[in-house]
Design an enzyme around this catalytic site. Sequence first.
Site, mmCIF file in Angstrom:
data_model
loop_
_atom_site.group_PDB
_atom_site.id
_atom_site.type_symbol
_atom_site.label_atom_id
_atom_site.label_comp_id
_atom_site.label_asym_id
_atom_site.label_seq_id
_atom_site.Cartn_x
_atom_site.Cartn_y
_atom_site.Cartn_z
ATOM 1 C CG HIS A 1 -2.012 -1.177 1.098
ATOM 2 N ND1 HIS A 1 -2.620 -1.346 2.346
ATOM 3 C CD2 HIS A 1 -2.308 -1.928 0.233
ATOM 4 C CE1 HIS A 1 -3.459 -2.660 2.044
ATOM 5 N NE2 HIS A 1 -3.216 -2.912 0.653
HETATM 6 C C1 LIG Z 1 -0.110 -6.899 -5.300
HETATM 7 C C2 LIG Z 1 -0.882 -5.937 -4.650
HETATM 8 C C3 LIG Z 1 -2.268 -6.291 -4.161
HETATM 9 C C4 LIG Z 1 -3.186 -5.362 -3.540
HETATM 10 N N1 LIG Z 1 -4.192 -5.767 -3.195
HETATM 11 C C5 LIG Z 1 -5.185 -4.656 -2.681
HETATM 12 C C6 LIG Z 1 -6.630 -5.190 -2.288
HETATM 13 O O1 LIG Z 1 -6.922 -6.303 -2.216
HETATM 14 N N2 LIG Z 1 -7.348 -4.103 -1.859
HETATM 15 C C7 LIG Z 1 -6.966 -2.887 -1.957
HETATM 16 O O2 LIG Z 1 -7.983 -2.005 -1.502
HETATM 17 N N3 LIG Z 1 -5.712 -2.511 -2.378
HETATM 18 C C8 LIG Z 1 -4.848 -3.385 -2.667
HETATM 19 N N4 LIG Z 1 -3.677 -3.013 -3.103
HETATM 20 C C9 LIG Z 1 -3.311 -1.583 -2.999
HETATM 21 C C10 LIG Z 1 -3.899 -0.819 -4.115
HETATM 22 O O3 LIG Z 1 -4.113 -1.751 -5.357
HETATM 23 C C11 LIG Z 1 -3.185 0.415 -4.528
HETATM 24 O O4 LIG Z 1 -2.994 1.310 -3.139
HETATM 25 C C12 LIG Z 1 -4.104 1.310 -5.274
HETATM 26 O O5 LIG Z 1 -4.215 0.566 -6.458
HETATM 27 C C13 LIG Z 1 -3.443 2.646 -5.756
HETATM 28 O O6 LIG Z 1 -3.938 3.191 -6.638
HETATM 29 P P1 LIG Z 1 -3.275 4.230 -7.454
HETATM 30 O O7 LIG Z 1 -4.487 4.813 -8.320
HETATM 31 O O8 LIG Z 1 -2.602 5.314 -6.702
HETATM 32 O O9 LIG Z 1 -2.253 3.736 -8.545
HETATM 33 P P2 LIG Z 1 -2.313 2.305 -9.143
HETATM 34 O O10 LIG Z 1 -3.446 1.696 -8.979
HETATM 35 O O11 LIG Z 1 -1.213 1.856 -9.038
HETATM 36 O O12 LIG Z 1 -2.547 2.825 -10.692
HETATM 37 C C14 LIG Z 1 -1.580 3.548 -11.422
HETATM 38 C C15 LIG Z 1 -1.921 3.326 -12.757
HETATM 39 O O13 LIG Z 1 -0.846 4.135 -13.787
HETATM 40 C C16 LIG Z 1 -0.044 3.161 -14.389
HETATM 41 N N5 LIG Z 1 0.951 3.801 -15.106
HETATM 42 C C17 LIG Z 1 2.008 4.358 -14.175
HETATM 43 N N6 LIG Z 1 2.856 5.003 -14.777
HETATM 44 C C18 LIG Z 1 2.510 5.351 -16.136
HETATM 45 C C19 LIG Z 1 2.868 6.105 -17.088
HETATM 46 N N7 LIG Z 1 4.072 6.613 -17.208
HETATM 47 N N8 LIG Z 1 2.000 5.921 -18.214
HETATM 48 C C20 LIG Z 1 0.704 5.316 -18.321
HETATM 49 N N9 LIG Z 1 0.504 4.834 -17.087
HETATM 50 C C21 LIG Z 1 1.249 4.749 -16.022
HETATM 51 C C22 LIG Z 1 0.149 1.909 -13.800
HETATM 52 O O14 LIG Z 1 0.385 1.023 -14.796
HETATM 53 C C23 LIG Z 1 -1.150 1.883 -13.117
HETATM 54 O O15 LIG Z 1 -2.157 1.106 -14.060
HETATM 55 C C24 LIG Z 1 -2.699 -3.753 -3.452
HETATM 56 C C25 LIG Z 1 -1.671 -3.807 -4.239
HETATM 57 C C26 LIG Z 1 -0.677 -4.515 -4.591
HETATM 58 C C27 LIG Z 1 0.797 -4.115 -5.376
#
Ligand SMILES: Cc1cc2nc3c(=O)[nH]c(=O)nc-3n(C[C@H](O)[C@H](O)[C@H](O)COP(=O)(O)OP(=O)(O)OC[C@H]3O[C@@H](n4cnc5c(N)ncnc54)[C@H](O)[C@@H]3O)c2cc1C
Length: 328
Positions: free
Chosen positions: A268
């Site tokens: 996270h």
């Molecule tokens: C293995 C794992 C399991 C998890 N399980 C859970 C769960 O069961 N429940 C829960 O609530 N949370 C879970 N989490 C935590 C949760 O997934 C994250 O906290 C959350 O997804 C973060 O959201 P975000 O929008 O900040 O970033 P992210 O969800 O990481 O989204 C960022 C997106 O931007 C994309 N990206 C990055 N750089 C670029 C670029 N330069 N160009 C284009 N695209 C780009 C990435 O590929 C990604 O798709 C888990 C995390 C992991 C790693």
Amino acid sequence: MPWEPRLVGSTFDSSGRRHTAADLLGYAKATNIRVAVHASVERILLAPTSALSGSKQSAIGVVYRDRIGRYHHAMVRENGEVILSAGAIGTPQLLLLSGIGPRSYLSSWGIPVVHHLPYVGQFLYDNPRNGISIVSPIPLEHSLIQVVGITNLGAYIEAASNVIPFASPARSVFIRTPSSPLYLTVATLMEKIIGPLSSGSLQLASTDIKWHAQGWDVLRSRSMEEFKFREWFGGQDFRFVGPALPVNQSNDAQMAEFCHRTVSTIWHYHGGCIVGKVVDSDHQVLGIDALRVVDGSTFNVSPGTNPQATLMMLGRYIGIKITKERMR
Ligand SMILES: Cc1cc2nc3c(=O)[nH]c(=O)nc-3n(C[C@H](O)[C@H](O)[C@H](O)COP(=O)(O)OP(=O)(O)OC[C@H]3O[C@@H](n4cnc5c(N)ncnc54)[C@H](O)[C@@H]3O)c2cc1C
């Protein structure tokens, strides 16, 4: 949505199916949205906001690369804006590569400074996870991970149970394969510590957008290592799968040593563009027009046990706000 395999988690629905935010696209107005898949954004395009605004810059679009390496521009329309949602690692990385960040750090990489914003990539947090897995003395139903308690110190306790086929190392040699396989219930208890005291910072490995996975991969494989069937008969009352708890659990030094030895990430990680330092309370990047960040990089605390639902709601909250502003 880039083509590199990155780690994105999900949330479960009531029937145990996992969902990502991408599922929400099914509810979008298809005529109003274009999704570029296999697209890695490399830079945010910036231009002076107006002739009268001095050096103030506005985001006017992004440059992205497709799967076969061709470059494309996606430009904002009138009164539009760029919203970054590339996560705690991707978003500060993109800001830095676009010249928005600490002046001296950008200069050390030869990146032209568009806007000095000292805290981009700073205050990056990773909640520690500690856990134990035991062979349950009583049969349990297969259960997805669930919150089972919150301690007074703010640690979230989660539990899951898995019914797994068990193969004894001796079985293949001395015992004929039984007609039905043996099953064990392995129960896992883990804690997520809220608000870790330490924070880190994002360091570029290059000025290329390519994903450099070393750090997280090492962490991930180390944590899986701990869950091997190592200390099968460890501990007194439980049969631990992986490291056993210290025998004397009221001994702080032994417990601290156990936690140090077995700590890993709970995935996270958050921060890097936190509210008040990199974005304002409307999630607009400080000092740049038409550029917002809506993702976990803006958090200085990872909310609750699992953050994803809160992140989706943050997207909804900011989306409604933007719509209202535009209708004014
Ligand atoms: C293995 C794992 C399991 C998890 N399980 C859970 C769960 O069961 N429940 C829960 O609530 N949370 C879970 N989490 C935590 C949760 O997934 C994250 O906290 C959350 O997804 C973060 O959201 P975000 O929008 O900040 O970033 P992210 O969800 O990481 O989204 C960022 C997106 O931007 C994309 N990206 C990055 N750089 C670029 C670029 N330069 N160009 C284009 N695209 C780009 C990435 O590929 C990604 O798709 C888990 C995390 C992991 C790693």
